[in-house]
Write a protein that holds these residues in place. Structure first.
Motif, PDB file in Angstrom:
ATOM      1  N   ARG A   1     -28.518  25.085 -30.333  1.00 27.04           N
ATOM      2  CA  ARG A   1     -27.809  23.817 -30.471  1.00 27.04           C
ATOM      3  C   ARG A   1     -26.962  23.788 -31.734  1.00 27.04           C
ATOM      4  NH1 ARG A   1     -32.537  19.334 -29.148  1.00 27.04           N
ATOM      5  NH2 ARG A   1     -32.900  19.903 -26.950  1.00 27.04           N
ATOM      6  N   THR A   2     -27.572  24.141 -32.865  1.00 30.33           N
ATOM      7  CA  THR A   2     -26.840  24.153 -34.135  1.00 30.33           C
ATOM      8  C   THR A   2     -27.275  25.355 -34.962  1.00 30.33           C
ATOM      9  OG1 THR A   2     -28.459  22.760 -35.271  1.00 30.33           O
ATOM     10  CG2 THR A   2     -26.607  21.648 -34.222  1.00 30.33           C
ATOM     11  N   PHE A   3     -26.343  25.830 -35.772  1.00 29.62           N
ATOM     12  CA  PHE A   3     -26.622  26.890 -36.730  1.00 29.62           C
ATOM     13  C   PHE A   3     -26.187  26.396 -38.107  1.00 29.62           C
ATOM     14  CE2 PHE A   3     -25.057  30.634 -39.111  1.00 29.62           C
ATOM     15  CZ  PHE A   3     -26.268  31.284 -39.288  1.00 29.62           C
ATOM     16  N   THR A   4     -27.078  26.485 -39.094  1.00 28.00           N
ATOM     17  CA  THR A   4     -26.801  26.013 -40.446  1.00 28.00           C
ATOM     18  C   THR A   4     -26.927  27.166 -41.421  1.00 28.00           C
ATOM     19  OG1 THR A   4     -27.588  23.777 -39.975  1.00 28.00           O
ATOM     20  CG2 THR A   4     -27.504  24.420 -42.282  1.00 28.00           C
ATOM     21  N   LEU A   5     -25.974  27.251 -42.332  1.00 20.82           N
ATOM     22  CA  LEU A   5     -25.942  28.319 -43.325  1.00 20.82           C
ATOM     23  C   LEU A   5     -25.584  27.739 -44.680  1.00 20.82           C
ATOM     24  CD1 LEU A   5     -25.899  31.329 -44.153  1.00 20.82           C
ATOM     25  CD2 LEU A   5     -23.530  31.411 -43.352  1.00 20.82           C
ATOM     26  N   GLN A   6     -26.351  28.107 -45.690  1.00 20.63           N
ATOM     27  CA  GLN A   6     -26.081  27.682 -47.061  1.00 20.63           C
ATOM     28  C   GLN A   6     -26.201  28.876 -47.999  1.00 20.63           C
ATOM     29  OE1 GLN A   6     -28.794  24.533 -48.115  1.00 20.63           O
ATOM     30  NE2 GLN A   6     -28.180  23.220 -46.407  1.00 20.63           N
ATOM     31  N   GLY A   7     -25.248  28.992 -48.910  1.00 20.88           N
ATOM     32  CA  GLY A   7     -25.362  29.960 -49.998  1.00 20.88           C
ATOM     33  C   GLY A   7     -25.149  31.400 -49.619  1.00 20.88           C
ATOM     34  N   PHE A   8     -24.340  31.669 -48.590  1.00 21.14           N
ATOM     35  CA  PHE A   8     -24.088  33.042 -48.162  1.00 21.14           C
ATOM     36  C   PHE A   8     -22.639  33.404 -48.447  1.00 21.14           C
ATOM     37  CE2 PHE A   8     -22.983  36.334 -45.042  1.00 21.14           C
ATOM     38  CZ  PHE A   8     -24.048  37.218 -45.166  1.00 21.14           C
ATOM     39  N   ARG A   9     -22.416  34.255 -49.428  1.00 24.77           N
ATOM     40  CA  ARG A   9     -21.086  34.728 -49.802  1.00 24.77           C
ATOM     41  C   ARG A   9     -20.103  33.570 -49.958  1.00 24.77           C
ATOM     42  NH1 ARG A   9     -20.913  40.508 -46.532  1.00 24.77           N
ATOM     43  NH2 ARG A   9     -21.859  41.691 -48.250  1.00 24.77           N
TER      44      ARG A   9
END
Length: 364
Positions: A4-12
């Motif tokens: 449903r959702t993909f969350t990303l924090q602090g990657f490059r």
């Protein structure tokens, strides 16, 4: 288990981004905007579930190379976290992995990741204790077993790997095991080996192969498996659209397979060693996307690379057909390819850009 959702924090280049996903998702934008960073982050979840988290991060240069590379949004006093967070919400479950820098110990292993927290919850119930299936902090974890009891995991966890990669007795934790196997079943294709010395260009031992390998090395065996067991009508329809007046098949000699192509006007069949790079790459895409054993989720990184523009209509048809059975993530440089796909089916299209070095969504 659709994502449903993909969350990303602090990657490059990505500080904080959440993407709602549909059945077919296209992520496009100019060079250097962060498309590949998103692709690699999704792949990192798969590698973590497969027990290869630290190896995958090492392939990217180590933990220092994959952490947020931008400055603080709030100046010198800012408190941007020195951690990376990956989170995926599926139909039934939510999974989150938080990674940080290794502890400042006396050790030569300074590029290893350190798993700070890891959690698994039932979707739709918020992240409360009642919906919690697994909760890890550093090297200690609690899991809900087959009887519904919350138990401390019996062994200390290695700090550089996900719990999924260290799970023993999976039958005791069926829901945790189910999510792990789901993440492990995801497929990623970003680079097919089509160079002069590639295995694709020489005969290989043929065994039934319903799944194309990540580098395409078993192309001939996977093509023949698809021809015998798969969607043959669509296979030949796409190939005819891409290569009019050409026929592809597999030649077998003492159990070794290789691709051959017959062209109108050419007196002998061409062997795979004589194929163009673009032809081999397109064949790999066909076999990957029409797999007789489709995965729940598949990601392709810039599938149009090295393909002639005349092949894009066939590629668009191929991607649209595959989305009937598999949730797809496509990163692309080609606005034309995205528009062609939209002629066949609905698409969730994210256009990315950069602002002060940070990847942002320009147009959802």
């Amino acid at each position: 288990m659709t994502i449903r959702t993909f969350t990303l924090q602090g990657f490059r280049s990505i500080r904080n981004m959440t993407l709602p996903l549909s059945q077919l998702n296209i992520i496009s934008g100019p060079n250097g905007c962060g498309k590949s960073n998103l692709y690699k982050a999704v792949r990192l979840l798969h590698e973590a579930a497969s027990g290869h988290l630290s190896t995958a991060i090492a392939d990217e240069g180590g933990i220092q190379k994959i952490m947020w590379a931008g400055g603080s949004r709030y100046g010198d006093r800012g408190k941007d976290p020195q951690r990376m967070l990956l989170s995926v919400e599926m139909d039934d479950y939510e999974y989150q992995l938080e990674i940080g820098f290794p502890e400042p110990l006396i050790s030569l292993f300074k590029l290893d990741p350190l798993v700070k927290t890891e959690g698994l919850w039932l979707s739709g119930y918020k992240r409360r204790r009642a919906s919690e299936l697994m909760q890890r902090i550093n090297q200690t974890a609690f899991l809900k077993n087959i009887e519904g009891d919350r138990l401390a995991y019996p062994t200390a966890l290695s700090p550089e790997d996900s719990l999924f990669g260290q799970l023993v007795d999976p039958h005791l934790y069926p829901e945790v095991s189910k999510v792990r196997e789901t993440l492990r079943s995801w497929r990623f294709y970003h680079e097919f080996n089509v160079g002069r010395d590639s295995p694709l260009r020489s005969p290989q031992v043929g065994i039934r192969s319903p799944v194309l390998s990540h580098d395409g090395a078993n192309l001939a065996a996977a093509f023949e498996t698809l021809r015998e067991r798969g969607h043959t009508e669509m296979l030949y329809s796409v190939l005819e659209k891409a290569f009019p007046k050409s026929q592809f098949s597999v030649d077998e000699l003492r159990g070794h397979f290789q691709m051959i192509m017959k062209n109108e006007g050419i007196l002998r069949p061409l062997e795979s060693a004589e194929f163009s790079d673009g032809t081999l790459r397109f064949l790999c895409l066909v076999v990957a996307l029409l797999s007789p054993r489709p995965p729940r989720f598949m990601a392709l990184n810039e599938p149009e690379n090295s393909l002639h523009p005349d092949l894009l209509p066939a590629l668009a048809l191929l991607i649209a057909e595959a989305s009937r059975y598999t949730q797809l993530w496509i990163t692309s440089h080609s606005p034309l390819l995205a528009d062609m796909i939209k002629e066949y089916c609905e698409v969730q299209h994210y256009r990315l850009g950069q602002e002060n070095g940070e990847t942002v969504i320009i147009c959802p």
